[in-house]
Design an enzyme around this catalytic site. Structure first.
Site, PDB file in Angstrom:
ATOM      1  N   CYS A  51      11.868 -14.411  15.341  1.00 18.72           N
ATOM      2  CA  CYS A  51      12.776 -13.418  14.764  1.00 18.72           C
ATOM      3  C   CYS A  51      14.242 -13.881  14.790  1.00 18.72           C
ATOM      4  O   CYS A  51      14.559 -14.822  14.087  1.00 18.72           O
ATOM      5  CB  CYS A  51      12.560 -12.079  15.454  1.00 18.72           C
ATOM      6  N   ARG A  85      14.608  -2.229   6.927  1.00 17.54           N
ATOM      7  CA  ARG A  85      13.964  -3.078   7.937  1.00 17.54           C
ATOM      8  C   ARG A  85      12.491  -3.205   7.612  1.00 17.54           C
ATOM      9  O   ARG A  85      11.845  -2.215   7.277  1.00 17.54           O
ATOM     10  CB  ARG A  85      14.055  -2.435   9.326  1.00 17.54           C
ATOM     11  N   HIS A 152       6.368 -11.181  16.330  1.00 15.13           N
ATOM     12  CA  HIS A 152       6.311 -10.940  17.759  1.00 15.13           C
ATOM     13  C   HIS A 152       5.207  -9.914  17.949  1.00 15.13           C
ATOM     14  O   HIS A 152       4.421  -9.684  17.049  1.00 15.13           O
ATOM     15  CB  HIS A 152       7.649 -10.531  18.393  1.00 15.13           C
TER      16      HIS A 152
HETATM   17  N1  LIG Z   1      13.881  -8.429  16.121  1.00 20.74           N
HETATM   18  C1  LIG Z   1      14.769  -9.315  15.757  1.00 20.74           C
HETATM   19  O1  LIG Z   1      15.030 -10.323  16.425  1.00 20.74           O
HETATM   20  C2  LIG Z   1      15.439  -9.042  14.437  1.00 20.74           C
HETATM   21  C3  LIG Z   1      16.894  -9.326  14.387  1.00 20.74           C
HETATM   22  C4  LIG Z   1      17.372  -9.706  13.047  1.00 20.74           C
HETATM   23  N2  LIG Z   1      18.741 -10.060  12.991  1.00 20.74           N
HETATM   24  C5  LIG Z   1      16.982  -8.781  11.904  1.00 20.74           C
HETATM   25  O2  LIG Z   1      16.675  -9.311  10.875  1.00 20.74           O
HETATM   26  O3  LIG Z   1      16.960  -7.563  11.982  1.00 20.74           O
END
Ligand SMILES: NC(=O)CC[C@H](N)C(=O)O
Length: 216
Positions: A51, A85, A152
């Site tokens: 991530c 998201r 994850h």
């Molecule tokens: N869970 C994560 O590490 C995500 C963080 C990341 N900057 C995002 O795209 O939101």
């Protein structure tokens, strides 16, 4: 901060995820570590980056509405935050010489959309979930023994075949060809299969919530 170990001495390097505020700090600090990280990747050290850690190994990450955060450039890719998201169970199809074709499972939670350049290969083909950007049907990146992924949830215990691959390659980086003796993975494989079933059930009904606004 502002220091670097000699990463070429390491066989297995793990870089985890984080929120955007932490990424801004990490982006500044990782510039001091970038030359050694690049050297380690060239020498075949194994990397697993997840991530935010994955995003920071690319050229840059630009949060939605926020400033561009410079990465390491280990993977030929860049990431730009979107207004939503991506959060869902994910399953990928991956193929490696050692393992043949396997399914990698996990949970993705990111607003960043990652686009690979010609020098990066994807880690896998999306069977269920959004993947790198929700459009091109691929997920993650690979360069030599460096891997980046959005899975994850957690990726290692739910994918014993992938964990073994990383351990095997890390041992080989130090000792040359090795063969791992089999362990009883039945509990981990049951977790894998349950996660794969969930990913398939959620396929096509994925939800994307609004991105968190950028703030320092
Ligand atoms: N869970 C994560 O590490 C995500 C963080 C990341 N900057 C995002 O795209 O939101």
């Amino acid at each position: 901060m502002k220091q670097t170990p000699d990463f070429t001495k390491y066989d297995l390097i793990l870089i985890h995820g984080a929120a955007d505020r932490e990424m801004e700090i990490a982006s500044r600090d990782i510039q001091h570590k970038a030359p050694s990280l690049l050297e380690a990747a060239e020498s075949g050290s194994v990397f697993l980056s997840v991530c935010a850690g994955y995003q920071l190994l690319g050229h840059y990450y630009k949060p939605f509405d926020g400033p561009e955060l410079k990465g390491v450039g280990l993977f030929d890719m860049y990431t730009e935050g979107g207004s939503t998201r991506f959060m869902t169970h994910m399953a990928l199809e991956c193929t490696f010489e050692e393992t043949g074709t396997k399914v990698l499972v996990g949970y993705e939670n990111h607003s960043g959309r990652t686009y690979l350049g010609p020098k990066s290969q994807p880690l896998g083909k999306v069977l269920a979930g959004w993947g790198n950007n929700g459009k091109d049907g691929v997920e993650g990146a690979m360069y030599k023994n460096a891997f980046g992924t959005y899975t994850h949830g957690p990726v290692l215990p739910k994918n014993p075949w992938f964990t073994d691959l990383l351990i095997q390659r890390a041992l080989e980086h130090r000792y040359g060809k090795v063969k791992l003796l089999p362990l009883d993975d039945s509990t981990e494989n049951a977790a894998h299969d349950a996660a794969q079933k969930l990913a398939m059930e959620f396929k096509g009904t994925m939800s994307a919530i609004e991105a968190t606004p950028w703030k320092r």
